[in-house]
Design a protein around this motif. Structure first.
Motif, PDB file in Angstrom:
ATOM      1  N   ASP A 173       0.864  -1.171   0.000  1.00 24.46           N
ATOM      2  CA  ASP A 173       0.000   0.000   0.000  1.00 24.46           C
ATOM      3  C   ASP A 173       0.905   1.226   0.000  1.00 24.46           C
ATOM      4  O   ASP A 173       1.849   1.288   0.802  1.00 24.46           O
ATOM      5  N   PRO A 174       0.674   2.194  -0.893  1.00 19.46           N
ATOM      6  CA  PRO A 174       1.561   3.363  -0.961  1.00 19.46           C
ATOM      7  C   PRO A 174       1.667   4.067   0.388  1.00 19.46           C
ATOM      8  O   PRO A 174       0.696   4.203   1.128  1.00 19.46           O
ATOM      9  N   GLY A 175       2.876   4.480   0.711  1.00 16.22           N
ATOM     10  CA  GLY A 175       3.083   5.261   1.921  1.00 16.22           C
ATOM     11  C   GLY A 175       3.413   4.468   3.158  1.00 16.22           C
ATOM     12  O   GLY A 175       3.557   5.054   4.248  1.00 16.22           O
ATOM     13  N   ARG A 176       3.528   3.129   3.036  1.00 13.86           N
ATOM     14  CA  ARG A 176       3.899   2.333   4.211  1.00 13.86           C
ATOM     15  C   ARG A 176       4.726   1.139   3.739  1.00 13.86           C
ATOM     16  O   ARG A 176       4.642   0.712   2.584  1.00 13.86           O
ATOM     17  N   PRO A 177       5.508   0.562   4.639  1.00 14.94           N
ATOM     18  CA  PRO A 177       6.286  -0.628   4.259  1.00 14.94           C
ATOM     19  C   PRO A 177       5.354  -1.796   3.914  1.00 14.94           C
ATOM     20  O   PRO A 177       4.266  -1.917   4.501  1.00 14.94           O
ATOM     21  N   PRO A 178       5.749  -2.666   2.989  1.00 13.33           N
ATOM     22  CA  PRO A 178       4.941  -3.851   2.665  1.00 13.33           C
ATOM     23  C   PRO A 178       4.711  -4.720   3.898  1.00 13.33           C
ATOM     24  O   PRO A 178       5.583  -4.834   4.767  1.00 13.33           O
ATOM     25  N   VAL A 179       3.539  -5.325   3.975  1.00 12.51           N
ATOM     26  CA  VAL A 179       3.141  -6.145   5.119  1.00 12.51           C
ATOM     27  C   VAL A 179       3.214  -7.623   4.736  1.00 12.51           C
ATOM     28  O   VAL A 179       2.600  -8.050   3.756  1.00 12.51           O
ATOM     29  N   LEU A 180       3.965  -8.404   5.516  1.00 11.01           N
ATOM     30  CA  LEU A 180       4.133  -9.834   5.261  1.00 11.01           C
ATOM     31  C   LEU A 180       3.067 -10.616   6.025  1.00 11.01           C
ATOM     32  O   LEU A 180       2.901 -10.431   7.234  1.00 11.01           O
ATOM     33  N   ILE A 181       2.341 -11.485   5.329  1.00 11.86           N
ATOM     34  CA  ILE A 181       1.269 -12.254   5.963  1.00 11.86           C
ATOM     35  C   ILE A 181       1.511 -13.748   5.783  1.00 11.86           C
ATOM     36  O   ILE A 181       2.467 -14.162   5.130  1.00 11.86           O
ATOM     37  N   ASP A 182       0.623 -14.562   6.359  1.00 15.41           N
ATOM     38  CA  ASP A 182       0.547 -16.016   6.201  1.00 15.41           C
ATOM     39  C   ASP A 182       1.786 -16.731   6.742  1.00 15.41           C
ATOM     40  O   ASP A 182       2.722 -17.045   6.012  1.00 15.41           O
ATOM     41  N   TRP A 183       1.726 -17.051   8.045  1.00 15.44           N
ATOM     42  CA  TRP A 183       2.826 -17.730   8.726  1.00 15.44           C
ATOM     43  C   TRP A 183       2.570 -19.229   8.857  1.00 15.44           C
ATOM     44  O   TRP A 183       3.200 -19.903   9.678  1.00 15.44           O
ATOM     45  N   GLY A 184       1.673 -19.760   8.040  1.00 10.06           N
ATOM     46  CA  GLY A 184       1.298 -21.163   8.155  1.00 10.06           C
ATOM     47  C   GLY A 184       2.377 -22.156   7.783  1.00 10.06           C
ATOM     48  O   GLY A 184       2.273 -23.341   8.098  1.00 10.06           O
ATOM     49  N   SER A 185       3.432 -21.693   7.093  1.00  9.93           N
ATOM     50  CA  SER A 185       4.528 -22.595   6.709  1.00  9.93           C
ATOM     51  C   SER A 185       5.803 -22.318   7.498  1.00  9.93           C
ATOM     52  O   SER A 185       6.880 -22.823   7.133  1.00  9.93           O
ATOM     53  N   ALA A 186       5.707 -21.535   8.558  1.00 10.05           N
ATOM     54  CA  ALA A 186       6.896 -21.198   9.346  1.00 10.05           C
ATOM     55  C   ALA A 186       7.600 -22.458   9.843  1.00 10.05           C
ATOM     56  O   ALA A 186       6.955 -23.459  10.172  1.00 10.05           O
ATOM     57  N   ALA A 187       8.922 -22.407   9.864  1.00  8.17           N
ATOM     58  CA  ALA A 187       9.713 -23.580  10.251  1.00  8.17           C
ATOM     59  C   ALA A 187      11.028 -23.120  10.863  1.00  8.17           C
ATOM     60  O   ALA A 187      11.420 -21.958  10.736  1.00  8.17           O
ATOM     61  N   THR A 188      11.707 -24.048  11.517  1.00  5.89           N
ATOM     62  CA  THR A 188      13.041 -23.790  12.031  1.00  5.89           C
ATOM     63  C   THR A 188      14.024 -24.712  11.326  1.00  5.89           C
ATOM     64  O   THR A 188      13.680 -25.815  10.905  1.00  5.89           O
ATOM     65  N   GLY A 189      15.266 -24.243  11.204  1.00  3.97           N
ATOM     66  CA  GLY A 189      16.279 -25.049  10.534  1.00  3.97           C
ATOM     67  C   GLY A 189      17.408 -24.179  10.022  1.00  3.97           C
ATOM     68  O   GLY A 189      17.578 -23.031  10.470  1.00  3.97           O
TER      69      GLY A 189
END
Length: 303
Positions: free
Chosen positions: A203-219
């Protein structure tokens, strides 16, 4: 509660959300039923699984989103997660914006790279157990155990030979590719797991927003996210070659230098998925066998 609308309204009451109206977004979910509660600037996204379960997964997503916000990665604010009438749910504040796919640019991909670097460094001390593999919370030890399990499985009784993934003549070569990972040093941390422009709201005027953490993992990092990007590149050409370069620039990593490790890790992942499907998801066995067979015959694996 007799239907989804009743359940949604019950969740709305629990969290003090607007009474209505209810509406569906323009991006219906595959795993979850997605509804918008409220109107104007007072809107919330309410996700309910199409099947049962997911309470544990929603708790992981909420933890990741909250920690990302704390570390200056813009993401949707989690209002609450819980269970109503044995049905899990997740409520997030609605974020307006266009999909990153509509404004794809070098800078958008560099932004994803910068976000990935920040996410990789988020402390995991209080992370939910479900975010870790069956090999435990100690990530270096878990990685070694994961490698040992797979390397040790290349034995005389290896079921992947009978399944036709490879024959005995090829088995030793594939084992050497996987075993080579024992001799690389890795850093470990949290990965978003699905870094794609569709998961970036712009959205113009703000940093991009990251969504959908359903695949988050560690490694291993940044390898876990890079493997997903390479898979999307090979299957969908999205990201393109130049966009992979922009992502790497944003992250601050030399993708070419990591290619040998990533090639070996792609082989490990394909083989490990077959072993997992054989034991836990026989309905997925045929497709994992086909993918693994294609992987072990790839030119990069015949060196």
């Amino acid at each position: 509660m007799t239907n989804a609308a009743d359940l949604i309204r019950a969740v709305a009451r629990i969290h003090g959300l607007p009474d209505g109206p209810l509406s569906e977004p323009g991006w219906p979910g595959v795993v979850n039923e997605v509804n918008i509660v409220g109107s104007g600037t007072d809107r919330y996204v309410l996700r309910i699984p199409r099947g049962r379960g997911r309470a544990e997964e929603f708790a992981v997503e909420a933890w990741c989103a909250e920690r990302a916000r704390e570390h200056a990665v813009p993401t949707a604010d989690v209002v609450g997660v819980g269970v109503v009438n044995a049905v899990a749910y997740c409520v997030q504040r609605f974020v307006a914006g266009a999909s990153g796919e509509t404004v794809r640019s070098a800078e958008v991909w560099r932004t994803l790279g910068r976000y990935a670097r920040i996410i990789n460094a988020i402390p995991l001390d209080d992370a939910p157990d479900a975010l870790f593999s069956r090999f435990g919370r100690d990530l270096p030890a878990a990685w070694r155990a994961h490698l040992d399990y797979n390397v040790d499985s290349f034995d005389d009784a290896d079921p992947l030979i009978e399944l036709g993934v490879y024959d005995r003549a090829v088995q030793s070569r594939v084992k050497a590719v996987v075993e080579s990972l024992r001799y690389h040093s890795f850093e470990f941390g949290l990965s978003h797991g699905d870094l794609a422009l569709r998961n970036l709201l712009v959205d113009p005027g703000r940093p991009p927003v990251l969504i959908d953490w359903g695949s988050a993992a560690t490694g291993p990092v940044p390898h876990t996210d890079l493997l997903n990007l390479l898979r999307n590149h090979e299957e969908l050409d999205n990201p393109r070659d130049d966009e992979l370069t922009f992502f790497s620039e944003g992250y601050g990593v030399d993708l070419d230098a990591l290619r040998p490790q990533l090639d070996a890790m792609q082989t490990l992942s394909a083989i490990d998925l077959v072993r997992w499907a054989r034991d836990h998801r026989p309905d997925l066995l045929d497709q994992t066998i086909a993918a693994a067979r294609e992987r072990v015959t790839a030119p990069s694996q015949r060196r």
